[in-house]
Design a protein around this motif. Structure first.
Motif, PDB file in Angstrom:
ATOM      1  N   THR A   1      25.823  30.192  49.392  1.00 51.77           N
ATOM      2  CA  THR A   1      26.309  30.618  49.912  1.00 51.77           C
ATOM      3  C   THR A   1      27.099  31.166  51.022  1.00 51.77           C
ATOM      4  O   THR A   1      27.103  32.156  51.236  1.00 51.77           O
ATOM      5  CB  THR A   1      25.109  30.427  50.731  1.00 51.77           C
ATOM      6  N   SER A   2      28.083  30.022  50.840  1.00 50.80           N
ATOM      7  CA  SER A   2      29.394  30.605  51.359  1.00 50.80           C
ATOM      8  C   SER A   2      30.280  30.998  50.890  1.00 50.80           C
ATOM      9  O   SER A   2      30.873  29.732  50.556  1.00 50.80           O
ATOM     10  CB  SER A   2      29.576  29.510  53.250  1.00 50.80           C
ATOM     11  N   LEU A   3      31.151  31.914  50.372  1.00 54.44           N
ATOM     12  CA  LEU A   3      32.224  31.986  49.875  1.00 54.44           C
ATOM     13  C   LEU A   3      33.389  31.162  50.982  1.00 54.44           C
ATOM     14  O   LEU A   3      34.339  30.394  50.904  1.00 54.44           O
ATOM     15  CB  LEU A   3      32.638  33.704  50.067  1.00 54.44           C
ATOM     16  N   GLU A   4      33.080  31.397  52.112  1.00 53.79           N
ATOM     17  CA  GLU A   4      34.533  31.346  53.599  1.00 53.79           C
ATOM     18  C   GLU A   4      34.262  29.106  53.341  1.00 53.79           C
ATOM     19  O   GLU A   4      35.400  28.628  53.530  1.00 53.79           O
ATOM     20  CB  GLU A   4      33.868  31.359  55.135  1.00 53.79           C
ATOM     21  N   GLY A   5      33.193  29.015  52.558  1.00 50.60           N
ATOM     22  CA  GLY A   5      33.099  27.520  52.684  1.00 50.60           C
ATOM     23  C   GLY A   5      33.662  27.256  51.725  1.00 50.60           C
ATOM     24  O   GLY A   5      34.056  25.404  51.405  1.00 50.60           O
TER      25      GLY A   5
ATOM     26  N   ARG B   1      28.897  38.943  37.811  1.00 50.69           N
ATOM     27  CA  ARG B   1      30.028  39.281  36.965  1.00 50.69           C
ATOM     28  C   ARG B   1      30.872  40.345  37.342  1.00 50.69           C
ATOM     29  O   ARG B   1      30.841  40.894  37.893  1.00 50.69           O
ATOM     30  CB  ARG B   1      29.991  40.092  35.285  1.00 50.69           C
ATOM     31  N   LEU B   2      32.479  39.780  37.562  1.00 54.77           N
ATOM     32  CA  LEU B   2      32.945  40.536  38.685  1.00 54.77           C
ATOM     33  C   LEU B   2      34.823  40.868  37.598  1.00 54.77           C
ATOM     34  O   LEU B   2      34.852  40.647  36.409  1.00 54.77           O
ATOM     35  CB  LEU B   2      33.608  39.149  39.620  1.00 54.77           C
ATOM     36  N   ARG B   3      35.452  42.268  38.417  1.00 52.43           N
ATOM     37  CA  ARG B   3      36.172  42.537  37.847  1.00 52.43           C
ATOM     38  C   ARG B   3      36.851  42.350  39.087  1.00 52.43           C
ATOM     39  O   ARG B   3      37.518  42.996  40.219  1.00 52.43           O
ATOM     40  CB  ARG B   3      36.626  44.339  37.229  1.00 52.43           C
TER      41      ARG B   3
ATOM     42  N   ASP C   1      49.801  37.164  47.558  1.00 46.28           N
ATOM     43  CA  ASP C   1      49.070  37.634  46.963  1.00 46.28           C
ATOM     44  C   ASP C   1      47.410  37.977  47.168  1.00 46.28           C
ATOM     45  O   ASP C   1      46.277  36.893  47.428  1.00 46.28           O
ATOM     46  CB  ASP C   1      49.288  37.060  45.353  1.00 46.28           C
ATOM     47  N   VAL C   2      47.246  39.806  47.316  1.00 39.48           N
ATOM     48  CA  VAL C   2      45.654  39.337  47.866  1.00 39.48           C
ATOM     49  C   VAL C   2      45.015  39.927  46.453  1.00 39.48           C
ATOM     50  O   VAL C   2      45.338  41.398  45.663  1.00 39.48           O
ATOM     51  CB  VAL C   2      45.600  40.629  48.659  1.00 39.48           C
ATOM     52  N   ILE C   3      43.411  39.410  46.176  1.00 38.06           N
ATOM     53  CA  ILE C   3      42.911  40.565  44.938  1.00 38.06           C
ATOM     54  C   ILE C   3      41.435  40.278  45.373  1.00 38.06           C
ATOM     55  O   ILE C   3      40.758  39.865  46.307  1.00 38.06           O
ATOM     56  CB  ILE C   3      42.899  38.863  43.857  1.00 38.06           C
ATOM     57  N   GLU C   4      41.462  41.876  44.978  1.00 39.24           N
ATOM     58  CA  GLU C   4      39.502  42.392  45.107  1.00 39.24           C
ATOM     59  C   GLU C   4      38.790  42.141  44.003  1.00 39.24           C
ATOM     60  O   GLU C   4      38.873  43.285  43.456  1.00 39.24           O
ATOM     61  CB  GLU C   4      40.020  43.715  45.601  1.00 39.24           C
ATOM     62  N   PHE C   5      38.184  41.690  44.192  1.00 41.17           N
ATOM     63  CA  PHE C   5      36.653  41.723  42.671  1.00 41.17           C
ATOM     64  C   PHE C   5      35.662  42.137  43.478  1.00 41.17           C
ATOM     65  O   PHE C   5      34.909  42.659  44.584  1.00 41.17           O
ATOM     66  CB  PHE C   5      36.370  39.637  43.205  1.00 41.17           C
ATOM     67  N   GLU C   6      35.168  43.520  42.565  1.00 41.31           N
ATOM     68  CA  GLU C   6      33.816  43.623  42.706  1.00 41.31           C
ATOM     69  C   GLU C   6      32.949  43.018  41.211  1.00 41.31           C
ATOM     70  O   GLU C   6      33.308  43.222  40.696  1.00 41.31           O
ATOM     71  CB  GLU C   6      33.415  45.456  42.658  1.00 41.31           C
ATOM     72  N   VAL C   7      31.337  43.682  41.953  1.00 38.95           N
ATOM     73  CA  VAL C   7      31.094  42.941  41.207  1.00 38.95           C
ATOM     74  C   VAL C   7      30.918  44.228  40.108  1.00 38.95           C
ATOM     75  O   VAL C   7      30.157  45.357  40.690  1.00 38.95           O
ATOM     76  CB  VAL C   7      29.000  43.164  41.902  1.00 38.95           C
ATOM     77  N   ILE C   8      30.370  43.990  38.911  1.00 40.45           N
ATOM     78  CA  ILE C   8      30.249  44.481  37.691  1.00 40.45           C
ATOM     79  C   ILE C   8      28.863  44.381  36.765  1.00 40.45           C
ATOM     80  O   ILE C   8      28.791  45.203  35.709  1.00 40.45           O
ATOM     81  CB  ILE C   8      31.307  44.645  36.819  1.00 40.45           C
TER      82      ILE C   8
ATOM     83  N   ALA D   1      32.300  41.722  51.981  1.00 43.33           N
ATOM     84  CA  ALA D   1      32.264  42.928  52.597  1.00 43.33           C
ATOM     85  C   ALA D   1      31.421  44.196  51.502  1.00 43.33           C
ATOM     86  O   ALA D   1      31.815  44.526  50.959  1.00 43.33           O
ATOM     87  CB  ALA D   1      33.246  44.211  52.783  1.00 43.33           C
ATOM     88  N   GLY D   2      30.050  43.609  51.569  1.00 37.09           N
ATOM     89  CA  GLY D   2      29.343  44.366  50.546  1.00 37.09           C
ATOM     90  C   GLY D   2      29.214  43.177  48.855  1.00 37.09           C
ATOM     91  O   GLY D   2      29.042  42.971  49.393  1.00 37.09           O
ATOM     92  N   GLU D   3      29.609  45.047  48.210  1.00 39.29           N
ATOM     93  CA  GLU D   3      30.039  44.309  47.098  1.00 39.29           C
ATOM     94  C   GLU D   3      31.344  43.705  46.314  1.00 39.29           C
ATOM     95  O   GLU D   3      31.414  42.970  45.445  1.00 39.29           O
ATOM     96  CB  GLU D   3      29.715  45.102  45.562  1.00 39.29           C
ATOM     97  N   THR D   4      32.096  43.729  47.831  1.00 43.90           N
ATOM     98  CA  THR D   4      33.765  43.294  47.687  1.00 43.90           C
ATOM     99  C   THR D   4      34.274  42.041  47.709  1.00 43.90           C
ATOM    100  O   THR D   4      33.851  41.925  49.361  1.00 43.90           O
ATOM    101  CB  THR D   4      35.083  44.719  47.967  1.00 43.90           C
ATOM    102  N   ILE D   5      34.510  41.219  47.411  1.00 48.66           N
ATOM    103  CA  ILE D   5      35.227  39.976  47.509  1.00 48.66           C
ATOM    104  C   ILE D   5      36.883  39.835  47.686  1.00 48.66           C
ATOM    105  O   ILE D   5      37.144  40.460  46.758  1.00 48.66           O
ATOM    106  CB  ILE D   5      33.881  38.852  46.433  1.00 48.66           C
ATOM    107  N   THR D   6      37.622  39.588  48.407  1.00 48.14           N
ATOM    108  CA  THR D   6      38.504  39.580  48.678  1.00 48.14           C
ATOM    109  C   THR D   6      39.204  38.391  48.852  1.00 48.14           C
ATOM    110  O   THR D   6      39.157  37.664  49.839  1.00 48.14           O
ATOM    111  CB  THR D   6      39.506  40.512  50.136  1.00 48.14           C
ATOM    112  N   VAL D   7      40.376  38.177  48.152  1.00 45.70           N
ATOM    113  CA  VAL D   7      40.446  37.125  48.269  1.00 45.70           C
ATOM    114  C   VAL D   7      42.630  36.573  48.738  1.00 45.70           C
ATOM    115  O   VAL D   7      43.060  37.547  47.759  1.00 45.70           O
ATOM    116  CB  VAL D   7      40.825  35.763  47.034  1.00 45.70           C
ATOM    117  N   TYR D   8      43.218  36.080  49.626  1.00 46.40           N
ATOM    118  CA  TYR D   8      44.232  35.800  49.984  1.00 46.40           C
ATOM    119  C   TYR D   8      45.161  34.685  49.812  1.00 46.40           C
ATOM    120  O   TYR D   8      44.641  33.685  50.405  1.00 46.40           O
ATOM    121  CB  TYR D   8      44.444  36.490  51.725  1.00 46.40           C
TER     122      TYR D   8
END
Length: 152
Positions: A56-60, A128-130, A144-151, A85-92
């Motif tokens: 449930t918690s990506l921050e966790g 599944r993510l891209r 290095d920032v990566i954005e993942f969108e649900v596909i 944010a919505g369907e986008t996951i951003t990782v720093y």
């Protein structure tokens, strides 16, 4: 794993593997291969950490990834935060193995690191993510920032 040398190898050897794959396969095929290898490793990491599907918690999961991938773990990278944010996951991330030793302004992109984080996130989200790198420490970014969108 190895009685005298231990579990880890050098960044120099990893970088030689990356550039050798690029030379043998071409840049695009090597990138696809390294991301796929990273995804596989990321799924293994998620299972080793006991992360359940639909976490449930990506921050966790950030502290768990810091321990597994950071200085007390495999030293692949340091994950500072994960935002959704919505369907986008951003990782720093910082101190990624993919950016290590590269000169300022290098066009090098995250491949294995991106894939490893993608594999973890795909496991915990059951989606599944891209992924795409949107910022680089090599090109002036603080992370290095990566954005993942649900596909799927």
């Amino acid at each position: 794993m190895r009685p005298e040398l231990g579990d880890f190898s050098s960044i120099v050897c990893f970088k030689a593997l990356v550039t050798g794959a690029e030379e043998a396969l071409g840049e695009k095929a090597a990138m696809i291969t390294l991301i796929a290898a990273g995804r596989n490793r990321g799924k293994q990491i998620a299972k080793q950490l006991g992360l359940s599907e639909n976490e449930t918690s990506l921050e966790g999961i950030v502290p768990l990834l810091q321990k597994a991938l950071g200085k007390d773990g495999t030293r692949l990278c340091i994950v500072d935060k994960i935002e959704q944010a919505g369907e986008t996951i951003t990782v720093y991330c910082r101190e990624t193995i993919c950016s290590a030793g590269e000169p300022e302004g290098s066009p090098r992109k995250l491949t294995f690191t991106l894939g490893a984080i993608q594999g973890v996130l795909e496991h915990v989200t059951s989606k599944r993510l891209r992924g795409k790198q949107t910022e680089s420490v090599l090109r002036g970014g603080s992370h290095d920032v990566i954005e993942f969108e649900v596909i799927g």
